[in-house]
Design an enzyme around this catalytic site. Structure first.
Site, PDB file in Angstrom:
ATOM      1  N   ILE A 131       0.830  -1.220   0.000  1.00  0.00           N
ATOM      2  CA  ILE A 131       0.000   0.000   0.000  1.00  0.00           C
ATOM      3  C   ILE A 131       0.856   1.258   0.000  1.00  0.00           C
ATOM      4  CG2 ILE A 131      -1.975  -1.101   1.136  1.00  0.00           C
ATOM      5  CD1 ILE A 131      -1.153   0.469   3.705  1.00  0.00           C
ATOM      6  N   ASP A 132       2.156   1.125   0.334  1.00  0.00           N
ATOM      7  CA  ASP A 132       2.992   2.314   0.558  1.00  0.00           C
ATOM      8  C   ASP A 132       3.359   3.083  -0.719  1.00  0.00           C
ATOM      9  OD1 ASP A 132       2.933   1.605   3.177  1.00  0.00           O
ATOM     10  OD2 ASP A 132       5.002   0.904   3.287  1.00  0.00           O
ATOM     11  N   ARG A 167     -13.923  20.337  16.538  1.00  0.00           N
ATOM     12  CA  ARG A 167     -12.722  19.695  17.067  1.00  0.00           C
ATOM     13  C   ARG A 167     -11.646  19.597  16.003  1.00  0.00           C
ATOM     14  NH1 ARG A 167     -15.936  14.867  20.164  1.00  0.00           N
ATOM     15  NH2 ARG A 167     -16.026  15.860  22.213  1.00  0.00           N
ATOM     16  N   ARG A 260      -5.221  -1.532   4.984  1.00  0.00           N
ATOM     17  CA  ARG A 260      -4.639  -2.681   4.282  1.00  0.00           C
ATOM     18  C   ARG A 260      -5.713  -3.641   3.776  1.00  0.00           C
ATOM     19  NH1 ARG A 260       0.656  -3.866   6.967  1.00  0.00           N
ATOM     20  NH2 ARG A 260       0.007  -6.014   7.151  1.00  0.00           N
TER      21      ARG A 260
END
Ligand code: F6P
Length: 327
Positions: A131-132, A167, A260
């Site tokens: 996935i990187d 937030r 993933r």
């Protein structure tokens, strides 16, 4: 067709990535088209060492193109880093009369392939499955597109609650040493700021940006944090902001392994299918020890050494887009 290739082994190794099954399917079906036998090796290099092989035929990969994870399972294998481990792996390949091996994985997988092929005369072909997206010699790795889509979908949901409560959310995404996931997630989710491992943008810049936003009464924001950035993890950054700017209420979400899993995107399925097909053809054509990829949508072959030692850099123009569009 070369008469030398009759039996191919295929394995997945390292962190799993959505689309690995589509690549295995493409290998099995292309091989079957050319009357070659395919053996699936379970648990990556561990299975190669232990001789954990199973014959795969076309029907075995039916209904797998849509499945995340890897039907062959995967592992990070320390033993394959040793000469003894690689010798055992060679013996297993010999026992099954394997003429060529297709490995699907990332940097560690290619490093194993490089060492093995320097020692033994069995051709390896590598497919970039991580996935990187940090593999040199391919514009995209299998799994990257799905993972950023998953992250963006999650952030879209977080944005609803962030804005409702005013937030400031710090959202940590994966990518140990590389910011490709964070960069594209930051752009696609419209993040106010993104921390990348490759840039010096840091906490001072963030505080300045948040002070300006507070003047405009904008207290909700999304900050994407690559896990490998130099300023600390999302919790550390949230604490720092909270200590310095008490009017901001901070929360942290780590997307983590969610990225993933899941059914691969169409882009990942197509990439995996193309590369799986090309991997079998490469072995048939007598091509040895290459990492395959697509560069500008054309097939590219790199030595394993190049694929692991050359650094794939972030596109500076994309970083500029990320920064300019984040307000
Ligand atoms: O290399 C893929 C990757 O998902 C990285 O983004 C992450 O840092 C790492 O694997 C996590 O590894 P593990 O699943 O072994 O914890």
């Amino acid at each position: 067709m070369s008469s030398e290739i009759n039996r191919i082994a295929v394995l997945t190794s390292g962190g799993d990535a959505p689309g690995m099954n589509a690549a295995i399917r493409a290998v099995v079906r292309t091989a079957s088209h050319f009357d070659l036998h395919v053996y699936g090796v379970f648990e990556g290099y561990k299975g190669l060492i232990e001789g954990n092989f199973k014959r795969l035929e076309s029907r075995d990969v039916a209904n797998t193109i849509l499945r995340g994870g890897t039907i062959l399972k995967t592992a990070r294998c320390e033993e394959f880093k040793t000469e003894e481990g690689r010798k055992k792996a060679y013996d297993s390949l010999m026992a099954y009369d394997i003429d060529g091996v297709i490995v699907i994985g990332g940097n560690g997988t290619y490093t194993g392939a490089k060492y093995f092929t320097e020692e033994y005369d069995i051709p390896f072909i590598g497919l970039p499955g991580t996935i990187d997206n940090d593999i040199y010699g391919t514009d995209f790795t299998i799994g990257f597109d799905t993972s950023i889509n998953t992250a963006v979908e999650a952030i879209d949901k977080i944005r609803d609650t962030a804005s409702s409560h005013n937030r400031l959310f710090f959202i940590e995404v994966m990518g140990r040493h590389a910011g490709f996931i964070a960069l594209e997630t930051g752009i696609a989710s419209g993040a106010a700021a993104t921390f990348l491992p490759e840039t010096d943008w840091g906490i001072d810049e963030l505080l300045k940006m948040l002070r300006n936003a507070a003047i405009r009464k904008k207290l909700f924001n999304i900050v994407v944090v690559a896990e490998g950035n130099k300023n600390g993890d999302a919790h550390t950054l949230a604490k720092l902001v909270h200590e310095n700017l008490t009017n901001y209420e901070t929360r942290v979400t780590t997307i983590g392994h969610l990225q993933r899993g899941g059914s691969p995107s169409a882009a990942d399925r197509v990439l995996a299918s193309r590369l799986g097909f090309e991997a079998v053809n490469a072995l048939i054509d007598g091509i040895e020890n290459k990492a395959l990829g697509l560069v500008h949508n054309k097939l590219n072959r790199e030595s394993f050494n190049n694929a692991i030692t050359k650094k794939k850099s972030l596109d500076n123009r994309m970083v500029e887009i990320l920064n300019i569009l984040a307000m």
